[in-house]
Design an enzyme around this catalytic site. Structure first.
Site, PDB file in Angstrom:
ATOM      1  CB  CYS A  25      14.113  18.893  11.573  1.00  0.00           C
ATOM      2  SG  CYS A  25      15.554  18.808  12.644  1.00  0.00           S
TER       3      CYS A  25
ATOM      4  N   GLY B 110      10.876   4.463  11.280  1.00  0.00           N
ATOM      5  CA  GLY B 110      10.947   4.472  12.743  1.00  0.00           C
ATOM      6  C   GLY B 110      11.283   3.105  13.304  1.00  0.00           C
ATOM      7  N   GLY B 111      12.528   2.931  13.725  1.00  0.00           N
ATOM      8  CA  GLY B 111      12.919   1.731  14.467  1.00  0.00           C
ATOM      9  C   GLY B 111      12.955   0.446  13.686  1.00  0.00           C
TER      10      GLY B 111
ATOM     11  CB  THR C  48      13.754  11.856  15.462  1.00  0.00           C
ATOM     12  OG1 THR C  48      13.854  13.252  15.179  1.00  0.00           O
ATOM     13  CG2 THR C  48      14.813  11.094  14.690  1.00  0.00           C
TER      14      THR C  48
ATOM     15  CG  ASN D 191      13.178  17.431   7.412  1.00  0.00           C
ATOM     16  OD1 ASN D 191      12.230  17.312   8.200  1.00  0.00           O
ATOM     17  ND2 ASN D 191      14.439  17.326   7.782  1.00  0.00           N
TER      18      ASN D 191
ATOM     19  CE  LYS E  49      24.285  14.368   6.299  1.00  0.00           C
ATOM     20  NZ  LYS E  49      24.896  14.551   7.579  1.00  0.00           N
TER      21      LYS E  49
ATOM     22  N   GLY F  23      17.342   3.946   9.138  1.00  0.00           N
ATOM     23  CA  GLY F  23      18.365   4.921   9.532  1.00  0.00           C
ATOM     24  C   GLY F  23      19.234   4.428  10.654  1.00  0.00           C
TER      25      GLY F  23
END
Lengths: 314, 258
Positions: A129, A242-243, A192, A126, A45, A264
């Site tokens: 976000c 992604g996906g 995302t 990160n 995380k 994820g």
């Protein structure tokens, strides 16, 4: 048996399938669960300077099978508390990549320094976000800011620094170029995609935060395009995100230029069993192609590819 | 995907407990929970206290400021529901001892009713602080269960903790399974009592929840996620977890005492 092992920024991984940041990453035992289920490594995380509860619920809206919208708001126990979870996972032999988020270059540098002491194999910044004011995309959309943050973090630590970049910028590849210039040893793409869900009965956003981040099958081609464009601009390895929910998805990302991938949303649907299944599918796909080593396919779709021109007729 | 429904009925069960009934056609099983969205306020995980028929229900106990406010919401209010999520009680045992502490009985009642309808013998041991706080004693008696109660202040049934009643019932009769829900110290004791008699036990546990989809890790309990691996666990499993009865995680993921 085809060889699925890869090397990411000098780190040997038994396979390219990593647990994505933000998924199952709150407790050491969950990280162990993903590793035991067959993940090649796990990303924690995103951890910040202080404990942060995140946004109130609803934080998630699930769409049939095509995607999920979330605005968790970067909940995390803070860098003082979290290392015990990493240590639990490390004692079990898990390869852990530590994810951090901050509001300034100084904060990223401080967090990177503390994260590096926990035994992580790499640090993922990160920078992307899409739903946290003052963090993430707000400082990850400008190549100059990205360069400054990466430079500050790289100075502090010996482990490789990986920049996780946003798809919510005009040119994600430009951000990757800036990260490489600043000393990043890898690029994770993408986070995302900024999204929104409206409840039409109530005429209001579903998520408490309004704006959220879209994940799942709906964003696969967005991630692929980012990896494709980044691969043409940088030399450091790329982690595709992604996906991804099948061996074929992984193969697409690898051929677009990814050396590893993060998984994820598929974990939400299937649990960490997803790692074993995808590894099996990848294995079969390589056998069918007669490919011995997965790494030989990194960037394969670029070879011989030339963009056609579409000029006006004379 | 959530669905907006109207609270069609609001029942004050005890001075601190309210039931909402709402139309929700999705098939639900005893033990499962739904995420209940109070627009503009919060979304909370709530175990279903009514699982059968077109109208489902949840029973809410006033604990903190949020649940106190939630309780004041009148019938007719629109709420969002997603789910049902999680696993369910095993309804195959024929002689079941149901142990509910306080509002924990809400989780156990629909399973007890279904078991009774299928011919099982159900004995209930219900504990509460005081007589007025006894939940669903009448409902379970009407369904055909043998109901024994205890109150901390002795205003009804056996004075003291419900675990004393459980001890007696286990000594007097034979059971194939024990179901329990309530404060974790109580559940721990019940689990130990079931273990000492060699009876299989199931307990429904509660943790802070966000996604309810097995993704965000907010409800992690040892190697499990309460939202997808639970909320019903074998009590043997619960007893093996260092966190059970001792700690939970706050919304940031820090471990805090229960």
């Amino acid at each position: 048996m085809p060889d699925l092992s890869v090397e990411l920024a000098g780190i040997p991984l038994r396979n390219p399938l990593l647990l994505a940041s933000g998924i199952w990453g709150e407790s050491g035992q969950s990280l162990i669960g993903a590793w035991d289920a067959g993940a090649g490594g796990v990303v924690t995380k995103s951890i910040g300077s202080r404990p942060r509860p995140g946004y109130p619920n609803p934080t998630v809206e699930e769409f049939d099978s095509w995607g999920m919208l979330n605005a968790m708001g970067l909940p995390n126990p803070g860098i003082a508390e979290y290392p015990r979870e990493i240590r639990a996972a490390r004692e079990h032999g898990v390869l852990v990549i530590g994810s951090i988020f901050g509001g300034s270059a100084e904060e990223f540098a401080r967090l990177a320094r503390e994260m590096a002491t926990t035994g992580v194999i790499a640090i993922e910044l990160n920078l992307s976000c899409p739903h946290a004011e003052g963090f993430g995309t707000e400082i990850g959309s400008d190549p100059k800011d990205v360069e400054e943050v990466i430079r500050a973090a790289v100075r502090e630590v010996k482990v490789p620094v990986i920049a996780k970049i946003t798809p919510n910028a005009a040119d994600p590849a430009e951000l990757a170029v800036a990260a490489e210039r600043a000393g990043a040893k890898g690029i994770s793409a993408i986070n995302t995609v900024r999204g929104l869900a409206i409840d039409t009965t109530l005429a209001r956003p579903v998520l408490a935060h309004g704006i959220g981040g879209l994940s799942g099958p709906a964003i696969k081609s967005v991630g692929l395009a980012a990896v494709w464009q980044i691969y043409r601009r940088v030399r450091i390895p790329i982690v595709g995100i992604g996906g991804i929910s099948s061996g074929k998805d992984v193969l697409e990302y690898v051929m677009a230029g990814a050396r590893a991938v993060e998984i994820g949303t598929a974990v939400a649907r299937e649990g960490v069993r997803v790692f074993g299944r995808i590894a099996q599918e990848l294995d079969r796909a390589l056998s069918e192609r007669g490919t011995d080593r997965l790494v030989s396919l990194v960037g394969a779709a670029h070879r011989g590819f030339e963009m056609p021109t579409a000029d006006f007729l004379p | 995907m959530h669905r907006i429904v109207e609270i069609e009925d609001r029942v004050l069960e005890t001075p601190s407990t309210v039931t909402w009934r709402f139309p929700y056609a999705e098939p639900c099983a005893p033990g499962q929970f739904v995420m209940v969205w109070i627009p503009g306020d919060d979304e909370l995980p709530m175990s279903l206290s009514y699982t059968d028929g077109p109208s489902k229900g949840v029973t809410i106990k006033a604990m903190g400021s949020t649940t106190r406010h939630v309780q004041s919401i009148p019938a007719g209010t629109r709420i969002g529901i997603r789910g049902p999520y999680g696993n369910r009680f095993d309804l195959t045992p024929r002689r079941i001892l149901v142990v509910g502490g306080g509002s924990g009985t809400a989780v156990l009642a629909p399973g007890a009713e279904r078991a009774l309808r299928s011919g099982a013998q159900v004995t209930c041991a219900l504990g509460a602080t005081t007589e007025l706080e006894l939940l669903f004693a009448k409902r379970l008696t009407a369904a055909g269960a043998r109901v024994e109660v205890s109150t901390d202040d002795g205003t009804a049934g056996t004075p003291g903790f419900v675990t004393a009643v459980v001890e007696r019932l286990l000594a007097e009769g034979s059971f194939d399974a024990v179901w329990t829900c309530g404060p974790e110290v109580m559940m721990r004791k019940v689990a130990e009592l079931a273990r000492s008699r060699g009876i299989v036990g199931y307990g429904s546990v509660e943790r802070h929840m966000k996604c309810a989809l097995g993704m965000c890790d907010a409800c992690s309990l040892g190697p499990y996620h309460v939202c997808v691996d639970g909320p019903v666990f074998r009590t043997e499993t619960l007893l093996s977890l260092e966190e059970f009865g001792r700690t939970k995680r706050d919304p940031s993921g820090r471990r805090v005492p229960l």
